[in-house]
Design an enzyme around this catalytic site. Structure first.
Site, PDB file in Angstrom:
ATOM      1  N   GLY A  51       0.825  -1.200   0.000  1.00  0.00           N
ATOM      2  CA  GLY A  51       0.000   0.000   0.000  1.00  0.00           C
ATOM      3  C   GLY A  51       0.855   1.244   0.000  1.00  0.00           C
ATOM      4  CE1 TYR A  79       1.278   1.107   5.857  1.00  0.00           C
ATOM      5  CE2 TYR A  79      -0.230  -0.753   6.112  1.00  0.00           C
ATOM      6  CZ  TYR A  79       0.224   0.493   6.516  1.00  0.00           C
ATOM      7  OH  TYR A  79      -0.363   1.108   7.589  1.00  0.00           O
ATOM      8  CG  HIS A 165       5.251  -6.106  -4.467  1.00  0.00           C
ATOM      9  ND1 HIS A 165       4.000  -5.938  -3.909  1.00  0.00           N
ATOM     10  CD2 HIS A 165       5.922  -4.952  -4.239  1.00  0.00           C
ATOM     11  CE1 HIS A 165       3.908  -4.739  -3.376  1.00  0.00           C
ATOM     12  NE2 HIS A 165       5.064  -4.111  -3.567  1.00  0.00           N
ATOM     13  CG  ASP A 223     -19.137 -11.543 -16.902  1.00  0.00           C
ATOM     14  OD1 ASP A 223     -18.267 -12.429 -17.023  1.00  0.00           O
ATOM     15  OD2 ASP A 223     -18.865 -10.333 -16.840  1.00  0.00           O
ATOM     16  CE  LYS A 363     -15.282 -10.605 -18.397  1.00  0.00           C
ATOM     17  NZ  LYS A 363     -16.702 -10.442 -18.786  1.00  0.00           N
TER      18      LYS A 363
END
Length: 507
Positions: A51, A79, A165, A223, A363
């Site tokens: 963050g 963070y 990360h 969808d 998706k």
């Protein structure tokens, strides 16, 4: 169902964490930091996202993690790592070296988090603050040339922290690190698959709906099609789909959707309401105003048709997980990105309960479920199409003549992508008719006609996207076909903007 909770502190990579966990066949759910729940048996681990805040700032997000200590393993990222250090009385500073981009990580201690990870490996850094000293009871397990405490842990408490990360592709062993945490440390079974989702969803739908009647606004998109197919398998003829032709569809869309629905055995009602939509759009150029008009008229048309069906109790929606995430702000309150869900307001107005079979899925996961349900891949792989349709691809005022020009050009573009085997290599592609005219020469005559923009992007779920690097020869061929075949267009341009900073659609 086992789940990993991902606590969102506003990182641009938070959804990537969820995707990486789900790739391990483990369900992951993102929640705002302000909504951190108390421990429960189904939550087998917490991941704290990165963050933009500093833990030393007075208004920094600092949820109380104490109830979770010893209840479930915790992994802090960026963070999240600094928050762990802060809550255990370590020291976080902003005067030490900052790291952005690639860095070389050196593993210094044996750790279950780094099992089968190279002793020296590339990681992706993006932090301003740095953990200067780790808390008592923790040990340093990895460093970089710039940052001494790049990773630390309390193995006894099953608390782990990394200042890089692991979820991004630039971290070479990132997937393995997350797998170590999820599978080995959290003991996840890894049984959350498309088939298990279908089985549990069908059982849940049958129990929830019973013999009630459901209506579903079928758009022809992936969808709503998958949602309708799931419901049809669960409740059969008690589902009625309504497909509204708003006059803003692509060429041949109405006929294709109706034929597809009949092939699947869906009970469907088609409604031709083009005039109802086009009339109030006259003279309107503001994108948000267009969307609101289309949404309002859709509700009016849909409600009129729905009232013809007796004793309906439920409204089915094709809501998917990015819709859910976008509807909640970091602080946990509502946020409006754009008005793009035409069914908004229908449940309250018609006093209907809402059923959203796909609200847990991204998706690509929806497509995998659709494949398991037997929906043809050609239909599942269709590009997304916005609820307001071509109205937001005709920039400026929407008229029948401008829609006709756009429809013809858009069809040439999409047909050409299929012809050159490029359609499935793009996530979304379409044409945009600009409110701009340019000078051209056709034959021996000077022309002053419309400019058309082509847009094609690559993406996984549309939350971020890169412009598709289509071959120059292909773009030249499409441009030639459009300017030769579509009366009213004499110039074609190609959009090379990514998201962010741009959006995929122009309006």
């Amino acid at each position: 169902m086992q789940k990993i909770l991902i606590i969102d502190f506003g990182s641009q990579y938070t959804q990537l964490i969820a995707r990486r966990v789900r790739e391990l066949n483990v369900y992951a759910e993102i929640i705002p930091w302000s909504s951190l729940p108390l421990p429960s048996p189904e939550v087998i681990g917490l991941i704290l996202s990165g963050g933009p805040a500093s833990v030393n700032a007075p208004d920094a997000p600092k949820p109380d993690l104490t109830p979770w200590f010893a209840k479930a393993p915790i992994l802090g990222i960026c963070y999240g790592a600094q928050l762990i250090a802060h809550q255990f009385n370590g020291k976080v500073s902003n005067h030490l070296s900052r790291e952005y981009g690639r860095a070389q990580l050196g593993i210094r201690e044996n750790s279950s988090l780094f099992q089968h990870v190279a002793l020296h490996t590339q990681v992706w850094m993006s932090h301003g603050d740095t953990v200067e000293s780790i808390p008592n009871g923790f040990i340093r397990i990895a460093s970089t040339p710039e940052i001494e405490n790049a990773a630390f842990e309390s193995a006894q408490q099953k608390i782990f922290a990394v200042q890089f990360h692991p979820e991004v592709v630039h971290t070479s062993d990132g997937k393995k690190i997350l797998q170590n945490f999820v599978k080995d440390i959290c003991n996840a079974r890894g049984d959350w698959t498309s088939q298990s989702f279908i089985e549990s969803t069908l059982s849940s739908l049958k129990e929830k709906i019973g013999k009630d009647k459901v209506i579903c606004g079928l758009s022809g998109g992936v969808d709503s099609s998958v949602a309708a197919t799931l419901l049809h398998q669960a409740i059969g003829e008690n589902l009625t789909c309504i497909f509204v032709d708003n006059g803003l569809l692509r060429a041949g869309e109405y006929e294709q959707v109706m034929e597809y629905a009949h092939q699947l055995g869906l009970n469907i009602i088609g409604v031709n309401a083009a005039h109802d939509f086009l009339a109030p759009l006259q003279g309107v150029t503001d994108p948000e105003a267009k969307r609101k008009i289309i949404g309002r008229v859709f509700i009016e048309v849909f409600e009129k048709e729905a009232h013809k069906i007796q004793e309906v109790s439920w409204l089915a929606q094709g809501t998917i997980y990015p819709d859910v995430i976008e509807s909640v702000s970091l602080a946990g309150g509502p946020v409006t990105i754009k008005s793009h869900h035409n069914v908004g307001g229908l449940p309250e107005k018609m006093k209907l309960k809402v059923v959203e079979p796909l609200r847990l899925l991204f998706k690509d996961e929806v497509r995998r479920v659709g494949k398991e349900l037997g929906i043809p891949e050609g239909w599942l792989n269709r590009h997304p199409f916005p609820g307001p349709g071509l109205a937001i691809r005709v920039i400026g005022e929407v008229t029948e003549s401008r829609l006709a020009i756009l429809r013809q050009a858009d069809k040439i573009f999409l047909d050409s992508l299929h012809e050159f085997d490029l359609y499935d290599k793009t996530w979304q592609a379409f044409a945009v008719l600009l409110p701009v005219s340019s000078v051209g020469v056709m034959g021996d005559e000077r022309t002053y006609e419309n400019v058309l923009a082509l847009r094609a992007v690559t993406s996984i779920d549309g939350m971020t996207a890169d412009w598709a690097d289509l071959p120059n020869a292909f773009l030249a061929e499409v441009s030639s076909r459009i300017t030769n075949q579509v009366k009213g267009i004499n110039r074609v341009v190609y959009d090379i903007s990514s998201k962010p900073p741009s959006t995929i659609e122009w309006e």
